[in-house]
Write a protein that holds these residues in place. Structure first.
Motif, PDB file in Angstrom:
ATOM      1  N   PHE A 265       0.840  -1.210   0.000  1.00 35.91           N
ATOM      2  CA  PHE A 265       0.000   0.000   0.000  1.00 35.91           C
ATOM      3  C   PHE A 265       0.875   1.261   0.000  1.00 35.91           C
ATOM      4  N   SER A 266       1.903   1.255   0.888  1.00 34.16           N
ATOM      5  CA  SER A 266       2.776   2.445   0.969  1.00 34.16           C
ATOM      6  C   SER A 266       3.576   2.630  -0.309  1.00 34.16           C
ATOM      7  N   LYS A 267       4.010   1.513  -0.905  1.00 36.16           N
ATOM      8  CA  LYS A 267       4.819   1.599  -2.118  1.00 36.16           C
ATOM      9  C   LYS A 267       4.021   2.174  -3.278  1.00 36.16           C
ATOM     10  N   GLU A 268       2.750   1.821  -3.324  1.00 33.49           N
ATOM     11  CA  GLU A 268       1.928   2.317  -4.431  1.00 33.49           C
ATOM     12  C   GLU A 268       1.487   3.764  -4.213  1.00 33.49           C
ATOM     13  N   ASN A 269       1.176   4.125  -2.996  1.00 32.16           N
ATOM     14  CA  ASN A 269       0.590   5.445  -2.723  1.00 32.16           C
ATOM     15  C   ASN A 269       1.651   6.470  -2.320  1.00 32.16           C
ATOM     16  N   ILE A 270       2.548   6.097  -1.460  1.00 31.15           N
ATOM     17  CA  ILE A 270       3.570   7.056  -0.989  1.00 31.15           C
ATOM     18  C   ILE A 270       4.943   6.390  -1.067  1.00 31.15           C
ATOM     19  N   PRO A 271       5.484   6.176  -2.256  1.00 33.07           N
ATOM     20  CA  PRO A 271       6.726   5.425  -2.413  1.00 33.07           C
ATOM     21  C   PRO A 271       7.913   6.118  -1.799  1.00 33.07           C
ATOM     22  N   ASN A 272       7.912   7.455  -1.755  1.00 34.59           N
ATOM     23  CA  ASN A 272       9.079   8.165  -1.231  1.00 34.59           C
ATOM     24  C   ASN A 272       8.968   8.464   0.278  1.00 34.59           C
ATOM     25  N   ASN A 273       7.960   7.948   0.902  1.00 38.17           N
ATOM     26  CA  ASN A 273       7.764   8.194   2.339  1.00 38.17           C
ATOM     27  C   ASN A 273       8.773   7.349   3.128  1.00 38.17           C
ATOM     28  N   PRO A 274       9.449   7.976   4.127  1.00 40.47           N
ATOM     29  CA  PRO A 274      10.406   7.204   4.938  1.00 40.47           C
ATOM     30  C   PRO A 274       9.756   6.013   5.653  1.00 40.47           C
ATOM     31  N   ALA A 275       8.464   6.088   5.940  1.00 43.64           N
ATOM     32  CA  ALA A 275       7.777   4.991   6.619  1.00 43.64           C
ATOM     33  C   ALA A 275       7.754   3.738   5.757  1.00 43.64           C
ATOM     34  N   THR A 276       7.727   3.967   4.431  1.00 43.46           N
ATOM     35  CA  THR A 276       7.723   2.818   3.515  1.00 43.46           C
ATOM     36  C   THR A 276       9.019   2.040   3.647  1.00 43.46           C
ATOM     37  N   LYS A 277      10.127   2.780   3.715  1.00 46.58           N
ATOM     38  CA  LYS A 277      11.413   2.113   3.891  1.00 46.58           C
ATOM     39  C   LYS A 277      11.483   1.351   5.215  1.00 46.58           C
ATOM     40  N   GLU A 278      10.903   1.949   6.262  1.00 46.11           N
ATOM     41  CA  GLU A 278      10.908   1.300   7.583  1.00 46.11           C
ATOM     42  C   GLU A 278      10.077   0.019   7.560  1.00 46.11           C
ATOM     43  N   ILE A 279       8.939   0.087   6.871  1.00 48.76           N
ATOM     44  CA  ILE A 279       8.087  -1.119   6.762  1.00 48.76           C
ATOM     45  C   ILE A 279       8.843  -2.202   5.999  1.00 48.76           C
ATOM     46  N   LYS A 280       9.565  -1.766   4.922  1.00 49.51           N
ATOM     47  CA  LYS A 280      10.343  -2.718   4.128  1.00 49.51           C
ATOM     48  C   LYS A 280      11.408  -3.396   4.983  1.00 49.51           C
ATOM     49  N   LYS A 281      12.055  -2.616   5.845  1.00 45.90           N
ATOM     50  CA  LYS A 281      13.107  -3.181   6.705  1.00 45.90           C
ATOM     51  C   LYS A 281      12.502  -4.207   7.684  1.00 45.90           C
ATOM     52  N   GLN A 282      11.357  -3.853   8.286  1.00 46.23           N
ATOM     53  CA  GLN A 282      10.700  -4.779   9.221  1.00 46.23           C
ATOM     54  C   GLN A 282      10.225  -6.034   8.498  1.00 46.23           C
ATOM     55  N   LEU A 283       9.746  -5.861   7.271  1.00 44.69           N
ATOM     56  CA  LEU A 283       9.286  -7.015   6.501  1.00 44.69           C
ATOM     57  C   LEU A 283      10.432  -7.965   6.205  1.00 44.69           C
ATOM     58  N   ASP A 284      11.596  -7.403   5.858  1.00 47.73           N
ATOM     59  CA  ASP A 284      12.756  -8.251   5.606  1.00 47.73           C
ATOM     60  C   ASP A 284      13.180  -9.019   6.868  1.00 47.73           C
ATOM     61  N   ASN A 285      13.151  -8.319   8.012  1.00 47.35           N
ATOM     62  CA  ASN A 285      13.507  -8.981   9.271  1.00 47.35           C
ATOM     63  C   ASN A 285      12.543 -10.129   9.597  1.00 47.35           C
ATOM     64  N   ILE A 286      11.258  -9.841   9.341  1.00 51.81           N
ATOM     65  CA  ILE A 286      10.251 -10.889   9.611  1.00 51.81           C
ATOM     66  C   ILE A 286      10.466 -12.075   8.689  1.00 51.81           C
ATOM     67  N   ASN A 287      10.783 -11.809   7.416  1.00 45.43           N
ATOM     68  CA  ASN A 287      11.036 -12.900   6.471  1.00 45.43           C
ATOM     69  C   ASN A 287      12.231 -13.746   6.911  1.00 45.43           C
ATOM     70  N   ASP A 288      13.298 -13.052   7.333  1.00 46.15           N
ATOM     71  CA  ASP A 288      14.481 -13.801   7.794  1.00 46.15           C
ATOM     72  C   ASP A 288      14.161 -14.652   9.030  1.00 46.15           C
ATOM     73  N   SER A 289      13.439 -14.063   9.973  1.00 43.64           N
ATOM     74  CA  SER A 289      13.087 -14.808  11.206  1.00 43.64           C
ATOM     75  C   SER A 289      12.180 -15.986  10.896  1.00 43.64           C
ATOM     76  N   SER A 290      11.261 -15.757   9.962  1.00 38.54           N
ATOM     77  CA  SER A 290      10.351 -16.847   9.599  1.00 38.54           C
ATOM     78  C   SER A 290      11.107 -18.001   8.955  1.00 38.54           C
ATOM     79  N   LYS A 291      12.043 -17.657   8.042  1.00 34.79           N
ATOM     80  CA  LYS A 291      12.831 -18.698   7.406  1.00 34.79           C
ATOM     81  C   LYS A 291      13.665 -19.456   8.423  1.00 34.79           C
ATOM     82  N   LYS A 292      14.277 -18.722   9.354  1.00 34.85           N
ATOM     83  CA  LYS A 292      15.076 -19.379  10.388  1.00 34.85           C
ATOM     84  C   LYS A 292      14.217 -20.307  11.260  1.00 34.85           C
ATOM     85  N   ALA A 293      13.034 -19.829  11.621  1.00 33.68           N
ATOM     86  CA  ALA A 293      12.151 -20.644  12.467  1.00 33.68           C
ATOM     87  C   ALA A 293      11.742 -21.929  11.755  1.00 33.68           C
TER      88      ALA A 293
END
Length: 378
Positions: A265-293
């Motif tokens: 949603f953020s990427k489509e509507n507000i791609p240059n918003n710093p919050a989008t980058k933060e969400i992306k970082k959290q998503l990557d962390n969650i993906n890594d943790s999920s894979k490890k689990a």
């Protein structure tokens, strides 16, 4: 005439000769019968009675008799009836314990223990020349077999066939000695029955005890193997750890879906918003943790097979141990049922007066017996 006279004279001579011959034969027969009757009178009647009177009146040693009444019971053989039932005669006793008691008391082992304690030659040498050990009744023999038979002759064991109650009589030349022998034999029998019961216990229980001990040692070994596996793998319980990792992976997957939606949603509507980058970082962390689990769960699942085999082996050994304990309990019950128990109904008596010999009665018995024998032979 002369011929007739001579013939008549010859006949008279022959007649007198025949009469004299018959008289001589009768006289000889009478003397022979008198001699025979005299022999019967002296050797069958007179001499035995004189000997019996001399022996029983002057020579026979007094014998003191100690009596005790016992009962050997065995639960598995219906020998556990109460005393009232036994005395009433309504018992179904098999008398196995009574005959066991009798055979033990009269056995060579019991005689050996008795001889070590009292020395039968010393104990029974004070009697008269007929009844004492090595006397006339023993044919002057003092060998071990003769001593054993002499011991059996002075130890009486009488069993009531209906109730199984056993009466033990001890004969001795002294009141105190007869009591001591009776007390010793009862204690020796008690020791024998205790040893017999221990043998029964070993027969029924020892193998069950060994099996219980073996399984207990096996369970301890199983626990050590499980502990070593935990130390080596770093996991305490793979099943609970696997469930926890799987649950944790599912939770991360749910978060991943949530954050993935926010990120799209953020990427489509507000791609240059710093919050989008933060969400992306959290998503990557969650993906890594999920894979490890999920990877850890898969790895743990592969490792858990050896752990489960150890757990299964321990559970199996525990079940076998419970079965062995039940078998041990049954063996104890069976062993208890095969135990023999000695009940003392009457303790050994301590006689103050001799019970034998019955002097007058014995003399009269010999008198009547020899009289009847004399009449028969005459």
């Amino acid at each position: 005439n002369i011929f007739l006279k001579n013939y008549s004279f010859e006949n008279q001579v022959n007649s007198v000769y025949k009469k004299n011959l018959i008289f001589i034969e009768k006289f000889y027969e009478n003397q022979k019968n008198k001699l025979k009757n005299n022999k019967i009178f002296y050797f069958i009647f007179l001499i035995p009675n004189i000997i019996s009177i001399l022996y029983y009146c002057f020579l026979a040693s007094p014998i003191y008799q100690s009596n005790s009444i016992l009962l050997v019971t065995n639960p598995s053989r219906k020998d556990s009836d109460n005393i009232t039932t036994l005395l009433s005669g309504s018992s179904e006793n098999t008398n196995s314990g009574a005959y066991l008691l009798k055979e033990r008391i009269l056995s060579w082992d019991s005689f050996s223990n008795f001889n070590k304690k009292f020395d039968i030659i010393k104990l029974y040498s004070s009697g008269d020349f007929v009844s004492r050990v090595g006397g006339l009744t023993s044919l002057w023999s003092k060998g071990d077999v003769s001593l054993w038979h002499y011991y059996q002759k002075n130890i009486g064991v009488n069993i009531d066939g209906q109730t199984g109650i056993t009466k033990i009589t001890i004969n001795a030349y002294n009141s105190n000695i007869s009591y001591e022998i009776s007390d010793f034999l009862i204690n020796d029998t008690i020791k024998y029955l205790n040893n017999l019961n221990k043998t029964q216990d070993n027969y029924f229980i020892s193998s069950s005890k060994e099996e219980v001990q073996r399984l207990e040692d096996k369970i301890k070994s199983d626990e050590r193997n499980i502990q070593n596996w935990r130390i080596k793998s770093g996991y305490f319980d793979p099943s609970s750890d696997y469930n926890a990792l799987t649950k944790h992976g599912l939770n991360l997957d749910e978060k991943q879906v949530s954050f993935q939606g926010q990120y799209n949603f953020s990427k489509e509507n507000i791609p240059n918003n710093p919050a989008t980058k933060e969400i992306k970082k959290q998503l990557d962390n969650i993906n890594d943790s999920s894979k490890k689990a999920h990877n850890s769960a898969k790895s743990l699942f592969l490792k858990s097979s050896s752990y489960e085999s150890l757990i299964i082996q321990k559970d199996l050994d525990e079940k076998l141990l419970n079965s062995a304990k039940i078998a041990l309990q049954e063996a104890r019950i069976k062993s208890f049922q095969n135990h023999y128990y000695l009940k003392i109904i009457s303790n050994p008596s301590h006689p103050e007066s001799p019970s034998r010999p019955k002097r007058i009665e014995s003399i009269l018995i010999i008198l009547v017996s020899t009289l009847i024998l004399k009449l028969i032979l005459s």
